[in-house]
Write a protein that holds these residues in place. Structure first.
Motif, PDB file in Angstrom:
ATOM      1  N   PHE A 406      -5.053  -4.505  -5.064  1.00 29.55           N
ATOM      2  CA  PHE A 406      -3.813  -4.961  -5.691  1.00 29.55           C
ATOM      3  C   PHE A 406      -3.864  -4.803  -7.209  1.00 29.55           C
ATOM      4  O   PHE A 406      -2.892  -4.369  -7.836  1.00 29.55           O
ATOM      5  CB  PHE A 406      -3.545  -6.426  -5.323  1.00 29.55           C
ATOM      6  N   ALA A 409      -3.105  -1.174  -8.694  1.00 35.68           N
ATOM      7  CA  ALA A 409      -1.856  -0.506  -8.321  1.00 35.68           C
ATOM      8  C   ALA A 409      -1.221   0.237  -9.488  1.00 35.68           C
ATOM      9  O   ALA A 409      -1.270  -0.205 -10.643  1.00 35.68           O
ATOM     10  CB  ALA A 409      -0.874  -1.509  -7.747  1.00 35.68           C
ATOM     11  N   TYR A 412       4.572  -1.471  -8.658  1.00 33.85           N
ATOM     12  CA  TYR A 412       4.890  -2.670  -7.872  1.00 33.85           C
ATOM     13  C   TYR A 412       6.407  -2.726  -7.687  1.00 33.85           C
ATOM     14  O   TYR A 412       7.169  -2.198  -8.508  1.00 33.85           O
ATOM     15  CB  TYR A 412       4.435  -3.944  -8.586  1.00 33.85           C
ATOM     16  N   TYR A 423       3.252  -2.338  -3.231  1.00 36.53           N
ATOM     17  CA  TYR A 423       2.494  -1.738  -4.327  1.00 36.53           C
ATOM     18  C   TYR A 423       1.843  -0.444  -3.865  1.00 36.53           C
ATOM     19  O   TYR A 423       1.567  -0.256  -2.678  1.00 36.53           O
ATOM     20  CB  TYR A 423       1.455  -2.716  -4.898  1.00 36.53           C
ATOM     21  N   VAL A 425      -1.116   2.617  -4.631  1.00 36.15           N
ATOM     22  CA  VAL A 425      -2.367   3.043  -5.262  1.00 36.15           C
ATOM     23  C   VAL A 425      -2.556   4.502  -4.881  1.00 36.15           C
ATOM     24  O   VAL A 425      -2.906   4.812  -3.734  1.00 36.15           O
ATOM     25  CB  VAL A 425      -3.562   2.204  -4.797  1.00 36.15           C
ATOM     26  N   TYR A 430       1.200  -0.158   0.152  1.00 32.88           N
ATOM     27  CA  TYR A 430       0.880  -1.440   0.780  1.00 32.88           C
ATOM     28  C   TYR A 430       2.049  -2.404   0.580  1.00 32.88           C
ATOM     29  O   TYR A 430       2.868  -2.248  -0.334  1.00 32.88           O
ATOM     30  CB  TYR A 430      -0.374  -2.058   0.157  1.00 32.88           C
TER      31      TYR A 430
END
Length: 518
Positions: A406, A409, A412, A423, A425, A430
């Motif tokens: 998290f 990331a 968002y 978010y 990556v 996710y």
């Protein structure tokens, strides 16, 4: 007198007898003939067209009551009213095919069919609503294959047209590090269309999408102190468009933050236009010191009457609730036992902030969210109502370790309708449900394997649909933008791709914003 009255009545009576006799003699003397009546169909009341793109095509159906096979008896005129007393004939045939090259205003269109055998003209009228190719649709800011900032548009009127190379053909020098392209909405005198990058931000002619290097904030800022021209470029403007029709959160106030971290706020009506006085990123007890702000303006989307910003030097949230009259911002105080601090503890910094349409806690006009990170990479979510002189704290959530990467990331995006933040990556997407006691992390698998370049929830067209826009990129197929709908099942998070909501061949998308009017 009595004799004169008698004579008057005799004359009146005689006149009446003569009149009745005349009428009785005319009875049956008129010969009525049927005329050829035309019934014109297929001409709509309104047409919406884009100048420079569309051809106005109208193919009327004409039914005649007599001698229907003889079309040589008719002549046709298509007449466009271009001013209060100005008319232009744009067609002489039964059907109209008119390439639109008009100013973006409404017009009246008159269709005239003359029957040469009877001399009777039959008519049908329409209203033509002309927009520019850029009047309605998604403004896209991104990066081209050479790494330059580039703007495009998905123009949406009757169909969707992908307009390319807006920025590179605007007349501006090539720019880098794209940020956003924003139409401000608002009254005609105060509308701006900004193309914002970290190497310069400029406002455009909204009809032609042209600009010059002199179209910058320096021309609009009337300040009494020296400001660095190199960083005097807006990177965020508020309020945003909040409806498909182009309504905004305030027709009275406007605010912006520059690349250098200066905060400007104004009342265009009082200023006689979109102009700005000295920046307000300072406190009353130290007016000579400007405090650099993070590139986020926090306010209720549905009604902006004040703004919050983040002090990057002292790591604290600031409030400015006196737009138009105040010259300094306020340091917010933290009451004992409050759920999170406006003034951050050592090591905690702002990572991201976003305004939403979430109304939890009675925040009628929309809560804002901030993601904070501690020195050990523990992240927290602050939910608050950035409204008025006393912003309200609505929620505090610490991100569980189950939320994979998290703190790493790239992007968002907060749902307005669920306790979920998405978010990205790299190329992995996710979703994290931060509902206390029910926290859960989800890996979203139906967005493909390409690099994710943008996440953004719809808060402009129809926030109730809970639509999430996901942009991806690869060197072969270029940029792709897709609209997903977030499911409502509280026990899971699912994304469903929406029909006719995938666009390909785009730039590497950095941001999208809705534009509804010229």
């Amino acid at each position: 007198m009595k004799k004169e009255m008698k004579i008057y009545h005799y004359i009146l009576a005689l006149f009446s007898v003569v009149l009745i006799g005349s009428c009785s003699k005319d009875l049956g003397n008129y010969a009525y003939e049927s005329i050829n009546e035309l019934n014109i169909k297929g001409v709509s009341n309104e047409y919406f067209v884009r100048t420079g793109i569309d051809t106005l095509r109208i193919q009327p159906t004409i039914a005649a009551s007599m001698d229907e096979s003889d079309t040589s008896r008719y002549s046709y005129l298509w007449i466009l009213k271009t001013g209060s007393l100005t008319f232009d004939t744009i067609g002489h045939y039964r059907n109209l095919a008119y390439p639109v090259r008009l100013n973006a205003v409404p017009y009246d269109l008159f269709y005239r069919v003359l029957d040469s055998k009877t001399g009777v003209t039959w008519i049908a009228n329409s209203k033509i609503i002309v927009s520019t190719p850029y009047s309605r649709g998604f403004l896209i800011m991104g990066e081209d294959e050479e790494g330059f900032a580039e703007a495009e548009m998905l123009s949406m009127l009757t169909d969707t047209v992908h307009i390319k190379q807006i920025l590179s053909k605007s007349g501006l020098p090539r720019l880098r590090e794209p940020v956003s392209m924003v139409h401000t909405g608002g009254g005609e005198l105060y509308v701006r269309l900004w193309a914002m990058t970290k190497t310069g931000s400029y406002y455009f002619n909204r009809a032609t999408m042209e600009a010059t290097a002199s179209n910058n904030l320096s021309r609009l800022a009337y300040v009494s102190e020296a400001l660095d021209a190199e960083t005097l470029h807006p990177v965020v403007v508020a309020p945003q468009i909040r409806t498909a029709a182009g309504a905004i959160g305030s027709s009275l106030y406007r605010a912006m933050i520059t690349q250098g971290g200066d905060v400007f706020a104004s009342v265009p009506l009082f200023m006689g236009g979109d102009f700005y006085n000295n920046p307000v990123n300072r406190i009353a007890t130290a007016q000579e010191v400007r405090i650099p702000a993070a590139p986020y303006i926090m306010y209720p989307i549905n009604s902006m009457n004040s703004i919050m910003w983040y002090d990057t030097q002292n790591n604290r949230f600031m409030n400015f609730a006196s737009i138009g009259v105040g010259t300094a911002s306020t340091v917010l105080s933290d009451a004992s036992g409050s759920i999170f601090p406006w003034n951050q503890p050592a090591g905690r910094t702002l990572v991201y902030a976003e305004n939403t349409r979430n109304t939890d806690g009675g925040s009628t006009n929309g809560n804002s969210f901030a993601i904070m990170k501690d020195a050990d990479n523990t992240c927290h979510i602050y939910k608050f109502y950035a409204n008025g002189t006393n912003p309200a704290k609505r929620g505090f959530y610490t991100i569980k370790s189950t939320a994979t990467d998290f703190h790493k990331a790239d992007f968002y995006a907060f749902s307005s309708n669920r306790s979920v933040v998405f978010y990205a990556v790299g190329n992995r997407l996710y979703a994290y449900d931060y509902n206390p006691g029910f926290e859960k992390n989800y890996t979203i698998s139906n967005v493909g394997a390409d690099q994710i370049t943008m996440l953004k929830f719809d808060t402009q067209i129809d926030h109730l649909t809970n639509s999430l826009y996901v942009a991806t990129y690869n060197s072969a197929t270029k940029g792709t933008l897709r609209r997903f709908r977030v499911g409502t099942d509280p026990n899971t998070v699912e994304l469903t791709i929406q029909d006719n909501s995938t666009w390909t061949g785009l730039v590497k998308v950095k941001d999208i914003n809705w534009r509804a009017v010229n």
